[in-house]
Design an enzyme around this catalytic site. Structure first.
Site, PDB file in Angstrom:
ATOM      1  N   LYS A 112       9.566   5.307  54.955  1.00  0.00           N
ATOM      2  CA  LYS A 112      10.974   5.747  55.035  1.00  0.00           C
ATOM      3  C   LYS A 112      11.057   7.250  55.305  1.00  0.00           C
ATOM      4  O   LYS A 112      11.925   7.693  56.058  1.00  0.00           O
ATOM      5  CB  LYS A 112      11.719   5.434  53.725  1.00  0.00           C
ATOM      6  CG  LYS A 112      11.902   3.957  53.462  1.00  0.00           C
ATOM      7  CD  LYS A 112      12.891   3.327  54.409  1.00  0.00           C
ATOM      8  CE  LYS A 112      13.002   1.846  54.113  1.00  0.00           C
ATOM      9  NZ  LYS A 112      13.492   1.025  55.180  1.00  0.00           N
ATOM     10  N   LYS A 195       6.119  -6.485  62.021  1.00  0.00           N
ATOM     11  CA  LYS A 195       6.733  -7.657  61.411  1.00  0.00           C
ATOM     12  C   LYS A 195       8.183  -7.831  61.875  1.00  0.00           C
ATOM     13  O   LYS A 195       8.796  -6.882  62.381  1.00  0.00           O
ATOM     14  CB  LYS A 195       6.679  -7.537  59.889  1.00  0.00           C
ATOM     15  CG  LYS A 195       7.435  -6.347  59.358  1.00  0.00           C
ATOM     16  CD  LYS A 195       7.524  -6.361  57.836  1.00  0.00           C
ATOM     17  CE  LYS A 195       8.354  -5.187  57.359  1.00  0.00           C
ATOM     18  NZ  LYS A 195       8.690  -5.179  55.968  1.00  0.00           N
ATOM     19  N   LYS A 198      14.777  -6.110  60.519  1.00  0.00           N
ATOM     20  CA  LYS A 198      15.971  -5.567  61.149  1.00  0.00           C
ATOM     21  C   LYS A 198      15.766  -4.102  61.535  1.00  0.00           C
ATOM     22  O   LYS A 198      16.271  -3.636  62.550  1.00  0.00           O
ATOM     23  CB  LYS A 198      17.130  -5.676  60.164  1.00  0.00           C
ATOM     24  CG  LYS A 198      18.439  -5.770  60.842  1.00  0.00           C
ATOM     25  CD  LYS A 198      19.556  -5.883  59.833  1.00  0.00           C
ATOM     26  CE  LYS A 198      20.775  -5.212  60.388  1.00  0.00           C
ATOM     27  NZ  LYS A 198      21.790  -4.971  59.397  1.00  0.00           N
TER      28      LYS A 198
END
Ligand code: TYM
Length: 332
Positions: A112, A195, A198
């Site tokens: 992140k 993977k 979204k």
């Protein structure tokens, strides 16, 4: 006594095949053999600052989709995380013994920091302690999740054990990731790398509620390559990913047909993708129909959420009462 199971999904939109095959298929099977708590992790999703309308809509989506996938609210406790304030209380206590160094080393935090450098908030840093609180609040031992959550479970064990040592108790059992398949699952996306998620872009995901047209369109655009140049060659990641997706929705005959074609350098990606899309449509169809049906019934959704909150709080309150005593918050 049945073992206790906890798992949750962040409401960031609609559920995709990664959520379904990584987590929800296990939830559905586990509900009859274990004492299960499945929740919607709306507190976790606040790290990305959704608008109130979006947040409410996303929570509704996940609730509808849990039910459409076959989670039975009579067998299982389905609840919304923010309806159980004891979770937030336990999170606070656990944070007092969670150290900067270990939180900063978490892979999801580092990702992140890289992907959203302008929004590195304290909630992101302490995400693993909130997740530990979700699990420890019901003293669960099994947590059905996809491969990407493994490190969080290791941290949950660290925090639970640390609390036990500090207060000389065995209140919190150790919990482990669980899957009915041999290994924890990682469903690839359609973008040729990584993977299904979204945050890797909407078009990499096939949602449970996608229409047949949506699925055909997304699969037809999936990344491939120029085709094999040698017999029996190893597949590049993008092509391997599509074969991996085929393995979860198609029959053994179909898979071996296309494997053969690939190995003989005769594969036509157009046909391969068409077949993959049609098999995804068939796999999705019953769930999609139920999503539409359940989505209309707001009264039912309200009842499920209310009933789930009561059951989840009953369990959470037992734990928090003991935690308070252990910490030294006692009445005079
Ligand atoms: P989340 O919301 O990102 O994903 C929900 C579940 O779906 C699985 N998953 C996948 N599995 C395989 N392949 C994929 N491509 C894929 N994408 C998602 C995830 O592994 C997860 O099981 N932190 C959690 C939510 C959470 C939680 C918890 C889970 C909060 N508290 C306590 C278990 C216990 C998360 O962000 O998952």
């Amino acid at each position: 006594m049945k073992e206790t199971v906890v798992s949750g999904i962040r409401p960031t939109g609609k559920l995709h095949l990664g959520n379904y095959f990584g987590a929800v298929t296990n939830f559905v099977k586990m509900q009859y053999d274990y004492n299960c708590y499945f929740f919607i992790a709306d507190l976790h999703s606040l790290t990305t600052h959704p608008t109130p309308q979006d947040l409410h809509g996303y929570v509704r989506h996940v609730l509808v989709e849990y039910l459409a996938c076959g989670i039975n609210p009579e067998e299982t406790t389905i609840y919304i995380q923010s309806d159980v304030p004891e979770v937030a209380e336990l999170y606070l206590y656990l944070n007092m013994n969670a150290y900067m160094g270990e939180l900063e080393r978490s892979t999801s935090f580092k990702d992140k920091v890289r992907s959203q450098p302008d929004n590195v908030n304290a909630g992101l840093l302490t995400y693993p302690t909130l997740m530990a609180a979700d699990i420890l609040i019901h003293r669960a031992t099994k947590v059905p999740v996809g491969k990407d959550q493994e490190q969080h479970l290791e941290m949950t064990r660290t925090f639970g054990n640390r609390f036990n040592r500090l207060y000389n108790t065995d209140l919190f059992p150790e919990s482990f990731a669980f899957s009915y398949s041999e290994n924890l699952v990682k469903i690839p996306g359609l973008d040729g790398k990584g993977k299904m998620s979204k945050s890797n872009g909407e078009n990499t995901c096939i949602y449970l509620s996608d229409s047949p047209e949506d699925i055909r369109k997304k699969v037809s655009r999936a990344v491939t390559d120029g085709g094999p140049t040698e017999e029996n060659q190893q597949k590049p990641e993008a092509v391997q990913n599509l074969f991996d997706l085929m393995k979860i929705v198609s029959s053994a005959d179909t898979i071996s047909h296309f494997e053969d074609q690939y190995n003989k350098m005769a594969i036509r990606y157009g046909d391969f993708k068409k077949q993959l899309a049609e098999d995804m449509i068939i796999a999705n169809a019953p769930i999609r129909e139920k999503i539409e049906e359940i989505s209309k019934d707001t009264l039912y959704l309200r009842q499920v959420a209310k009933h789930g909150a009561l059951k989840a709080r009953e369990s959470a309150q037992k734990t928090i009462k003991e935690v308070r005593q252990l910490i030294g918050f006692k009445p005079f």
